[in-house]
Design an enzyme around this catalytic site. Structure first.
Site, PDB file in Angstrom:
ATOM      1  N   GLY A   1       0.788  -1.228   0.000  1.00 54.16           N
ATOM      2  CA  GLY A   1       0.000   0.000   0.000  1.00 54.16           C
ATOM      3  C   GLY A   1       0.818   1.276   0.000  1.00 54.16           C
ATOM      4  CB  THR A   2       4.362   2.163  -0.684  1.00 57.23           C
ATOM      5  OG1 THR A   2       4.577   1.532  -1.939  1.00 57.23           O
ATOM      6  CG2 THR A   2       4.915   1.288   0.432  1.00 57.23           C
ATOM      7  CG  ASN A   3       1.981   3.096  -5.828  1.00 51.39           C
ATOM      8  OD1 ASN A   3       2.359   4.088  -6.439  1.00 51.39           O
ATOM      9  ND2 ASN A   3       2.590   1.922  -5.913  1.00 51.39           N
TER      10      ASN A   3
ATOM     11  CG  MET B   1      -0.818  -8.393  -6.337  1.00 57.23           C
ATOM     12  SD  MET B   1      -0.092  -7.732  -7.850  1.00 57.23           S
ATOM     13  CE  MET B   1       0.841  -9.154  -8.380  1.00 57.23           C
TER      14      MET B   1
ATOM     15  CB  ILE C   1      -7.669 -11.478 -13.119  1.00 59.52           C
ATOM     16  CG1 ILE C   1      -6.192 -11.727 -13.430  1.00 59.52           C
ATOM     17  CG2 ILE C   1      -8.481 -11.275 -14.397  1.00 59.52           C
ATOM     18  CD1 ILE C   1      -5.906 -12.996 -14.168  1.00 59.52           C
TER      19      ILE C   1
ATOM     20  CG  HIS D   1       2.775  -2.921 -15.342  1.00 60.89           C
ATOM     21  ND1 HIS D   1       2.464  -4.135 -14.760  1.00 60.89           N
ATOM     22  CD2 HIS D   1       3.810  -3.143 -16.165  1.00 60.89           C
ATOM     23  CE1 HIS D   1       3.296  -5.054 -15.234  1.00 60.89           C
ATOM     24  NE2 HIS D   1       4.118  -4.478 -16.089  1.00 60.89           N
TER      25      HIS D   1
HETATM   26  C1  GRF Z   1       3.721  -1.318  -7.524  1.00 62.73           C
HETATM   27  O1  GRF Z   1       5.054  -1.478  -7.916  1.00 62.73           O
HETATM   28  C2  GRF Z   1       2.819  -1.261  -8.695  1.00 62.73           C
HETATM   29  O2  GRF Z   1       3.439  -0.803  -9.851  1.00 62.73           O
HETATM   30  C3  GRF Z   1       2.412  -2.704  -8.877  1.00 62.73           C
HETATM   31  O3  GRF Z   1       2.338  -3.239  -7.581  1.00 62.73           O
HETATM   32  C4  GRF Z   1       3.202  -2.513  -6.728  1.00 62.73           C
HETATM   33  C5  GRF Z   1       2.362  -2.085  -5.560  1.00 62.73           C
HETATM   34  O4  GRF Z   1       3.144  -1.565  -4.539  1.00 62.73           O
HETATM   35  N1  GRF Z   1       1.152  -2.786  -9.586  1.00 62.73           N
HETATM   36  P1  GRF Z   1       2.460  -0.943  -3.231  1.00 62.73           P
HETATM   37  O5  GRF Z   1       1.542  -1.997  -2.639  1.00 62.73           O
HETATM   38  O6  GRF Z   1       1.726   0.281  -3.647  1.00 62.73           O
HETATM   39  O7  GRF Z   1       3.594  -0.651  -2.320  1.00 62.73           O
END
Ligand code: GRF
Length: 206
Positions: A14-16, A93, A95, A112
């Site tokens: 969840g860092t994004n 993760m 589909i 991605h």
């Molecule tokens: C990211 O690298 C994103 O590009 C991919 O999954 C990863 C998620 O990272 N789809 P986080 O859970 O947001 O840390």
């Protein structure tokens, strides 16, 4: 510009999500993260969302639903009831069903960790490294029924260094993700876009 409500779907760290929440808090991204859904009970993303005070934070167990469509219908109902206008996949993760894609057509985005259309799939970072490319990066794209196959909204380039392994390359790509994802959301909301063929054309005033 008013803030727009978004839902984030995440399976992992969840860092994004954290980067989007921070940008929203700092007034750099006009979104209100109203819903966070995870398919993993122990996803750190759930804790991040709860700590940030997101109104609806849910783990939905795929085992409780008869199939993918039933699961996605439950998600769609929650997202719609909360009035979310965009669905942001952030390390989700799983589909998604054609029901979900079509229900929210061109309103679901994903990030991605590679320069699409190269290195689609679950481990784009390792695949890029193994192939030997000298630059990789990240791509924000609309979600269609093809895995990592939707129209491209934005990309950032990251050089591949001699000593890189999967983790070091992914870490540097993620630093770009934390900027690119909130920036792209901001642009989508403030500027808007149209689609010509496969091309996303931003409505910038030139
Ligand atoms: C990211 O690298 C994103 O590009 C991919 O999954 C990863 C998620 O990272 N789809 P986080 O859970 O947001 O840390």
């Amino acid at each position: 510009m008013d803030r727009q409500a978004i839902a984030v779907m995440a399976s992992g760290r969840g860092t994004n999500l954290a980067a989007i929440l921070e940008a929203a808090n700092n007034g750099k991204c006009p979104v209100d993260v109203r819903v966070v859904i995870s398919n993993k009970v122990d996803a750190p993303a759930l804790r991040i969302a709860r700590n940030a005070g997101v109104a609806t934070v849910l783990f939905l167990d795929p085992k409780d639903y008869k199939d993918r469509t039933a699961y996605d219908k439950a998600c769609a109902e929650i997202i719609q009831n909360a009035g979310c206008q965009w669905i942001v996949l952030a390390g989700y993760m799983r589909i998604i069903s054609s029901f979900f894609v079509n229900h929210f057509l061109n309103r679901i985005i994903n990030i991605h960790p590679a320069l699409l259309p190269a290195f689609v799939g679950a481990d784009g970072v390792s695949d890029a490294l193994a192939y030997g490319v000298k630059v990789s990066g990240c791509t924000v794209h609309l979600v269609n029924e093809e895995v990592d196959g939707g129209d491209i909204l934005s990309q950032a380039v990251v050089p591949v260094l001699n000593h890189d392994n999967r983790d070091t390359l992914h870490q540097r790509i993620q630093q770009e993700e934390y900027k690119l994802y909130p920036q792209t959301l901001t642009r989508m909301i403030e500027e808007g876009f149209s689609i010509e063929g496969r091309r996303v054309i931003w409505n910038e005033s030139e």
